[in-house]
Motif scaffolding. Structure first.
Motif, PDB file in Angstrom:
ATOM      1  N   ASP A  10     -12.650 -26.332 -34.629  1.00  0.00           N
ATOM      2  CA  ASP A  10     -11.954 -25.504 -33.662  1.00  0.00           C
ATOM      3  C   ASP A  10     -10.608 -26.141 -33.315  1.00  0.00           C
ATOM      4  O   ASP A  10     -10.207 -27.138 -33.922  1.00  0.00           O
ATOM      5  CB  ASP A  10     -12.810 -25.269 -32.416  1.00  0.00           C
ATOM      6  N   SER A  11      -9.917 -25.585 -32.335  1.00  0.00           N
ATOM      7  CA  SER A  11      -8.576 -26.079 -31.983  1.00  0.00           C
ATOM      8  C   SER A  11      -8.597 -27.480 -31.374  1.00  0.00           C
ATOM      9  O   SER A  11      -7.594 -28.181 -31.396  1.00  0.00           O
ATOM     10  CB  SER A  11      -7.904 -25.113 -31.010  1.00  0.00           C
ATOM     11  N   GLU A  20     -21.465 -20.415 -36.768  1.00  0.00           N
ATOM     12  CA  GLU A  20     -20.776 -20.557 -35.488  1.00  0.00           C
ATOM     13  C   GLU A  20     -19.308 -20.185 -35.651  1.00  0.00           C
ATOM     14  O   GLU A  20     -18.671 -20.543 -36.629  1.00  0.00           O
ATOM     15  CB  GLU A  20     -20.903 -21.995 -35.000  1.00  0.00           C
ATOM     16  N   SER A  21     -18.769 -19.470 -34.673  1.00  0.00           N
ATOM     17  CA  SER A  21     -17.366 -19.084 -34.701  1.00  0.00           C
ATOM     18  C   SER A  21     -16.835 -19.045 -33.278  1.00  0.00           C
ATOM     19  O   SER A  21     -17.576 -19.181 -32.323  1.00  0.00           O
ATOM     20  CB  SER A  21     -17.194 -17.717 -35.376  1.00  0.00           C
ATOM     21  N   ILE A  22     -15.530 -18.864 -33.165  1.00  0.00           N
ATOM     22  CA  ILE A  22     -14.887 -18.781 -31.852  1.00  0.00           C
ATOM     23  C   ILE A  22     -14.276 -17.399 -31.708  1.00  0.00           C
ATOM     24  O   ILE A  22     -13.582 -16.919 -32.599  1.00  0.00           O
ATOM     25  CB  ILE A  22     -13.796 -19.854 -31.703  1.00  0.00           C
ATOM     26  N   ARG A  23     -14.544 -16.750 -30.584  1.00  0.00           N
ATOM     27  CA  ARG A  23     -13.981 -15.431 -30.324  1.00  0.00           C
ATOM     28  C   ARG A  23     -12.546 -15.565 -29.833  1.00  0.00           C
ATOM     29  O   ARG A  23     -12.076 -16.655 -29.517  1.00  0.00           O
ATOM     30  CB  ARG A  23     -14.841 -14.708 -29.284  1.00  0.00           C
ATOM     31  N   GLY A  26     -11.874 -17.395 -26.632  1.00  0.00           N
ATOM     32  CA  GLY A  26     -12.141 -18.828 -26.589  1.00  0.00           C
ATOM     33  C   GLY A  26     -13.605 -19.196 -26.481  1.00  0.00           C
ATOM     34  O   GLY A  26     -13.945 -20.377 -26.537  1.00  0.00           O
ATOM     35  N   LYS A  27     -14.506 -18.224 -26.341  1.00  0.00           N
ATOM     36  CA  LYS A  27     -15.932 -18.504 -26.262  1.00  0.00           C
ATOM     37  C   LYS A  27     -16.510 -18.675 -27.656  1.00  0.00           C
ATOM     38  O   LYS A  27     -16.018 -18.105 -28.620  1.00  0.00           O
ATOM     39  CB  LYS A  27     -16.662 -17.371 -25.543  1.00  0.00           C
ATOM     40  N   TYR A  28     -17.575 -19.463 -27.750  1.00  0.00           N
ATOM     41  CA  TYR A  28     -18.238 -19.684 -29.021  1.00  0.00           C
ATOM     42  C   TYR A  28     -19.271 -18.589 -29.260  1.00  0.00           C
ATOM     43  O   TYR A  28     -19.879 -18.083 -28.326  1.00  0.00           O
ATOM     44  CB  TYR A  28     -18.939 -21.044 -29.043  1.00  0.00           C
ATOM     45  N   GLN A  29     -19.467 -18.246 -30.525  1.00  0.00           N
ATOM     46  CA  GLN A  29     -20.434 -17.228 -30.910  1.00  0.00           C
ATOM     47  C   GLN A  29     -21.239 -17.768 -32.080  1.00  0.00           C
ATOM     48  O   GLN A  29     -20.691 -18.404 -32.984  1.00  0.00           O
ATOM     49  CB  GLN A  29     -19.712 -15.952 -31.322  1.00  0.00           C
ATOM     50  N   LEU A  37     -32.564  -8.622 -39.809  1.00  0.00           N
ATOM     51  CA  LEU A  37     -31.782  -8.222 -38.638  1.00  0.00           C
ATOM     52  C   LEU A  37     -30.826  -9.328 -38.220  1.00  0.00           C
ATOM     53  O   LEU A  37     -31.198 -10.488 -38.071  1.00  0.00           O
ATOM     54  CB  LEU A  37     -32.704  -7.901 -37.463  1.00  0.00           C
ATOM     55  N   LEU A  38     -29.565  -8.969 -38.025  1.00  0.00           N
ATOM     56  CA  LEU A  38     -28.559  -9.919 -37.558  1.00  0.00           C
ATOM     57  C   LEU A  38     -28.672 -10.077 -36.056  1.00  0.00           C
ATOM     58  O   LEU A  38     -28.691  -9.104 -35.301  1.00  0.00           O
ATOM     59  CB  LEU A  38     -27.148  -9.402 -37.918  1.00  0.00           C
ATOM     60  N   GLN A  39     -28.755 -11.309 -35.604  1.00  0.00           N
ATOM     61  CA  GLN A  39     -28.811 -11.632 -34.182  1.00  0.00           C
ATOM     62  C   GLN A  39     -27.521 -12.354 -33.817  1.00  0.00           C
ATOM     63  O   GLN A  39     -27.014 -13.146 -34.600  1.00  0.00           O
ATOM     64  CB  GLN A  39     -30.001 -12.538 -33.890  1.00  0.00           C
ATOM     65  N   GLN A  40     -26.999 -12.103 -32.625  1.00  0.00           N
ATOM     66  CA  GLN A  40     -25.788 -12.797 -32.171  1.00  0.00           C
ATOM     67  C   GLN A  40     -26.060 -13.399 -30.806  1.00  0.00           C
ATOM     68  O   GLN A  40     -26.686 -12.780 -29.955  1.00  0.00           O
ATOM     69  CB  GLN A  40     -24.602 -11.846 -32.099  1.00  0.00           C
ATOM     70  N   TYR A  41     -25.580 -14.583 -30.614  1.00  0.00           N
ATOM     71  CA  TYR A  41     -25.736 -15.281 -29.344  1.00  0.00           C
ATOM     72  C   TYR A  41     -24.374 -15.818 -28.933  1.00  0.00           C
ATOM     73  O   TYR A  41     -23.679 -16.433 -29.718  1.00  0.00           O
ATOM     74  CB  TYR A  41     -26.743 -16.436 -29.487  1.00  0.00           C
ATOM     75  N   GLY A  42     -24.025 -15.580 -27.690  1.00  0.00           N
ATOM     76  CA  GLY A  42     -22.771 -16.159 -27.207  1.00  0.00           C
ATOM     77  C   GLY A  42     -21.901 -15.202 -26.614  1.00  0.00           C
ATOM     78  O   GLY A  42     -21.334 -14.436 -26.286  1.00  0.00           O
TER      79      GLY A  42
END
Length: 42
Positions: A10-11, A20-23, A26-29, A37-42
């Motif tokens: 990240d920055s 893991e990624s950053i939206r 600035g929040k992590y996802q 099934l795709l699950q998303q958290y964050g």
């Protein structure tokens, strides 16, 4: 020849794990799959 996986950061140079990624705000996802099934958290 084996391909090395690119280390994503990240920055603030923290390591990002697989899925893991950053939206834009600035929040992590974190994305993962349970079965088909795709699950998303964050």
């Amino acid at each position: 020849m084996a391909t090395r996986r690119k280390i994503r950061r990240d920055s603030k140079h923290r390591l990002l794990r697989a899925g893991e990624s950053i939206r834009a705000d600035g929040k992590y996802q974190f994305k993962y799959y349970i079965g088909d099934l795709l699950q998303q958290y964050g």
